[in-house]
Design an enzyme around this catalytic site. Sequence first.
Site, short mmCIF file in Angstrom:
data_model
loop_
_atom_site.label_atom_id
_atom_site.label_comp_id
_atom_site.label_asym_id
_atom_site.label_seq_id
_atom_site.Cartn_x
_atom_site.Cartn_y
_atom_site.Cartn_z
CD GLU A 131 -2.60 1.07 2.72
OE1 GLU A 131 -3.53 0.24 2.76
OE2 GLU A 131 -2.31 1.79 3.67
CB THR B 91 -3.17 7.91 4.15
OG1 THR B 91 -2.21 6.98 4.65
CG2 THR B 91 -3.38 8.97 5.23
CE LYS C 160 -5.47 0.64 7.05
NZ LYS C 160 -4.84 1.74 6.27
#
Length: 213
Positions: free
Chosen positions: A44, A73, A133
């Site tokens: 990622e 993000t 997450k």
Amino acid sequence: VGGAMEPIQAIRESRALIILRGDFGDRLKDITQILVEEGFLAIEVAMNFPHALEQIAQITQALKGRATIGAGTVLSIEEARRALEAGACFIGSPHTDESLLAFCREGGIPAIPGAFTPSEIWRAWQGGAAMVKIFPAMPGGPEYLRNLRGPFPDIPFLPTGGVTVENAAAFLSAGAVAVGVGSALVGSYVMAPEGLSQLREACRRLYRSLRAL
């Protein structure tokens, strides 16, 4: 995703999602090459710094069909759209945003939203998250995760934020399906002369620990 491994499958099989945050310049290719060679097939790229889109495009090109590349993000639909155009095939966020989840759901894009409290976790899962997450994973640690596992036995947890080579396995033991590991694995040290061989060594330690359970 043409020829590439299904993202969630890749994260589960690797037992880790490796997060790249920062500018690694011309070492980027070597870094991602090492990650894949050492068994980490899900990467990622954090969107909160200037060259993220170029990095996504570059890595996607270099690792075609060998790894799955996503954007992390991601705070807005606009950002998600740009990341997907650059080649990302999953979207990670530090938070749970229903409209972003709906955007991903409609596009068939796996979304990994961040959540911390039981209410947030449930909202993320109800909104169509592919994995949740648990962010930040520290200082609550494996013990916090173990407590969440009771009421949510079937939600795939991906603890991220404070996960290290040393504590990663403890999160799996506590019930995570995989861990998100960032600068604790791919830190600024990789830019030093010996950095790449140190990275390979750290990858091997992490990989072994995640499989020793």
